[in-house]
Design a protein around this motif. Structure first.
Motif, PDB file in Angstrom:
ATOM      1  N   HIS A  62       0.818  -1.216   0.000  1.00 20.40           N
ATOM      2  CA  HIS A  62       0.000   0.000   0.000  1.00 20.40           C
ATOM      3  C   HIS A  62       0.853   1.268   0.000  1.00 20.40           C
ATOM      4  O   HIS A  62       1.996   1.275   0.446  1.00 20.40           O
ATOM      5  CB  HIS A  62      -0.944   0.021   1.211  1.00 20.40           C
ATOM      6  CG  HIS A  62      -0.242   0.085   2.537  1.00 20.40           C
ATOM      7  ND1 HIS A  62       0.250   1.265   3.055  1.00 20.40           N
ATOM      8  CD2 HIS A  62       0.059  -0.879   3.439  1.00 20.40           C
ATOM      9  CE1 HIS A  62       0.803   1.020   4.231  1.00 20.40           C
ATOM     10  NE2 HIS A  62       0.713  -0.269   4.478  1.00 20.40           N
ATOM     11  N   LEU A 100       2.647   4.977   7.707  1.00 20.64           N
ATOM     12  CA  LEU A 100       2.635   3.825   6.798  1.00 20.64           C
ATOM     13  C   LEU A 100       2.572   2.498   7.555  1.00 20.64           C
ATOM     14  O   LEU A 100       1.725   1.648   7.273  1.00 20.64           O
ATOM     15  CB  LEU A 100       3.877   3.843   5.901  1.00 20.64           C
ATOM     16  CG  LEU A 100       3.937   4.912   4.815  1.00 20.64           C
ATOM     17  CD1 LEU A 100       5.269   4.834   4.081  1.00 20.64           C
ATOM     18  CD2 LEU A 100       2.797   4.763   3.823  1.00 20.64           C
ATOM     19  N   GLY A 101       3.499   2.317   8.499  1.00 19.47           N
ATOM     20  CA  GLY A 101       3.580   1.038   9.206  1.00 19.47           C
ATOM     21  C   GLY A 101       2.566   0.879  10.320  1.00 19.47           C
ATOM     22  O   GLY A 101       2.329  -0.236  10.784  1.00 19.47           O
ATOM     23  N   ASN A 105      -1.486   0.813   7.563  1.00 18.65           N
ATOM     24  CA  ASN A 105      -1.315  -0.633   7.465  1.00 18.65           C
ATOM     25  C   ASN A 105      -2.357  -1.379   8.290  1.00 18.65           C
ATOM     26  O   ASN A 105      -3.007  -2.314   7.798  1.00 18.65           O
ATOM     27  CB  ASN A 105       0.102  -0.999   7.916  1.00 18.65           C
ATOM     28  CG  ASN A 105       0.431  -2.457   7.660  1.00 18.65           C
ATOM     29  OD1 ASN A 105       0.142  -3.311   8.494  1.00 18.65           O
ATOM     30  ND2 ASN A 105       1.049  -2.744   6.531  1.00 18.65           N
ATOM     31  N   GLN A 106      -2.544  -0.945   9.518  1.00 19.19           N
ATOM     32  CA  GLN A 106      -3.477  -1.657  10.388  1.00 19.19           C
ATOM     33  C   GLN A 106      -4.933  -1.423  10.013  1.00 19.19           C
ATOM     34  O   GLN A 106      -5.787  -2.299  10.224  1.00 19.19           O
ATOM     35  CB  GLN A 106      -3.223  -1.272  11.853  1.00 19.19           C
ATOM     36  CG  GLN A 106      -1.910  -1.805  12.394  1.00 19.19           C
ATOM     37  CD  GLN A 106      -1.783  -3.311  12.203  1.00 19.19           C
ATOM     38  OE1 GLN A 106      -2.594  -4.080  12.712  1.00 19.19           O
ATOM     39  NE2 GLN A 106      -0.768  -3.742  11.453  1.00 19.19           N
ATOM     40  N   GLY A 121      -0.258  -7.493   8.857  1.00 23.31           N
ATOM     41  CA  GLY A 121       0.463  -6.312   8.433  1.00 23.31           C
ATOM     42  C   GLY A 121       1.941  -6.385   8.778  1.00 23.31           C
ATOM     43  O   GLY A 121       2.310  -6.745   9.899  1.00 23.31           O
ATOM     44  N   THR A 123       6.042  -4.449   7.594  1.00 19.92           N
ATOM     45  CA  THR A 123       6.773  -3.462   6.807  1.00 19.92           C
ATOM     46  C   THR A 123       7.936  -4.184   6.130  1.00 19.92           C
ATOM     47  O   THR A 123       8.213  -5.356   6.409  1.00 19.92           O
ATOM     48  CB  THR A 123       7.336  -2.315   7.678  1.00 19.92           C
ATOM     49  OG1 THR A 123       8.482  -2.786   8.391  1.00 19.92           O
ATOM     50  CG2 THR A 123       6.291  -1.803   8.659  1.00 19.92           C
ATOM     51  N   VAL A 177       0.033  -7.715   4.084  1.00 18.30           N
ATOM     52  CA  VAL A 177      -0.224  -6.314   3.766  1.00 18.30           C
ATOM     53  C   VAL A 177       1.052  -5.555   4.118  1.00 18.30           C
ATOM     54  O   VAL A 177       1.418  -5.471   5.293  1.00 18.30           O
ATOM     55  CB  VAL A 177      -1.432  -5.759   4.549  1.00 18.30           C
ATOM     56  CG1 VAL A 177      -1.652  -4.286   4.221  1.00 18.30           C
ATOM     57  CG2 VAL A 177      -2.689  -6.569   4.247  1.00 18.30           C
ATOM     58  N   ALA A 179       3.783  -2.391   4.216  1.00 16.19           N
ATOM     59  CA  ALA A 179       4.071  -0.958   4.181  1.00 16.19           C
ATOM     60  C   ALA A 179       5.430  -0.755   3.512  1.00 16.19           C
ATOM     61  O   ALA A 179       6.389  -1.460   3.825  1.00 16.19           O
ATOM     62  CB  ALA A 179       4.094  -0.391   5.605  1.00 16.19           C
TER      63      ALA A 179
END
Length: 295
Positions: A62, A100-101, A105-106, A121, A123, A177, A179
């Motif tokens: 993302h 982002l992380g 993300n969550q 999630g 990174t 997912v 980051a």
């Protein structure tokens, strides 16, 4: 009865695509309006969950540029851009990583899981997924016509993808997912363009498809009309003639890089369309521009 038959016909139309992509990996760069509109966010989550339930392995990368910009404003930190990329200073990187992380993300993980998925999630720092170095570009100075170094601060250029954590998650039936944050050569956190991350991860996984979600119809020709399909040769001609330029240029280059690394097909997808992912994967028409090595 007529409506029920139409639904059955839709399923039958999708059957060849379901068979073709069963147990294959599809990497999706999630961004643009599809991350903002509540309806499109719900559509995206449903599409991803359905893909997983019918045997496809989606991997999500993302973005989050607008959200980062808003948070930086709240902290009173001004943003500066060079060639469309945010210059990321020491004071910015903690905010970038937090947005982002953390938040973005969550939120995506929670959305997918609420619709019946099993997302996790991470990174690029987790499992040493993304090893990077500081980006150093060169361009001609318009005043002197001499090359000058472009320093974007803590912005990363990907050196290596270590996909082992993704394979572990896939074996356990999780939906990753990701980051777009990587580890630098000195252990520093680096902010990396999400399109670049998705392209490199797709290549490392030898994915069946790379889908880059955007806010436009797809690649357009010299006449301004939407092009549904391109080969590498076609794309390079349009780049050389500067028909493909500005924001579309790096996206097309990401697709070409992914193809070079063994990805079967790449797509620039109009994320403003409801259920864009399902339409692109399970119908012949699609909703963007497909870019392949050759026909």
């Amino acid at each position: 009865m007529k409506e029920s038959i139409q639904k059955a016909e839709v399923l039958i139309e999708a059957l060849p695509f379901i068979k073709k992509f069963y147990n294959k990996t599809i990497v999706i760069k999630y961004g643009g309006n599809a991350m903002v509109s509540e309806e499109l966010k719900e559509n995206f989550a449903l599409d991803v969950v359905m893909m997983k339930y019918i045997g496809i392995n989606p991997v999500i990368v993302h973005g989050g540029g607008p959200q980062i910009g808003k948070m930086l404003e709240l902290f009173g930190i001004k943003s500066r851009f060079i060639d469309g990329q945010r210059v990321t200073s020491e004071e910015m990187i903690d905010v970038v990583e937090m947005v982002l992380g953390g938040k973005i993300n969550q939120d995506i993980v929670s959305l997918i899981n609420r619709h019946g998925g099993n997302a996790v999630g991470i990174t690029g720092k987790d499992g040493d997924l993304i090893q990077a170095k500081r980006f150093r570009g060169v361009k001609k100075c318009p005043e002197t016509n001499r090359p000058e170094i472009i320093d974007l601060g803590l912005v990363g250029d990907i050196k290596k993808i270590n996909p082992s954590i993704l394979k572990t998650l896939d074996d356990a039936e999780f939906i990753p997912v990701i980051a777009p944050i990587g580890r630098g050569e000195k252990g520093e956190t680096l902010n990396i363009n999400a399109d670049f991350v998705a392209s490199k991860i797709a290549g490392a996984l030898k994915a069946e498809k790379l889908l880059l979600m955007t806010d436009i119809e797809g690649v357009k020709g010299k006449d301004g009309k939407h092009i549904t399909g391109l080969t590498r040769k076609d794309a390079l001609k349009l780049i050389k003639s500067k028909v493909i330029k500005d924001g579309m240029l790096p996206k097309v280059n990401c697709c070409l890089d992914a193809l070079k690394e063994g990805v079967a097909k790449t797509h620039i997808v109009d994320g403003r369309v409801k259920h864009a992912l399902l339409l692109e994967i399970f119908t012949a028409a699609g909703v963007g521009t497909q870019i392949v090595e050759k026909l």
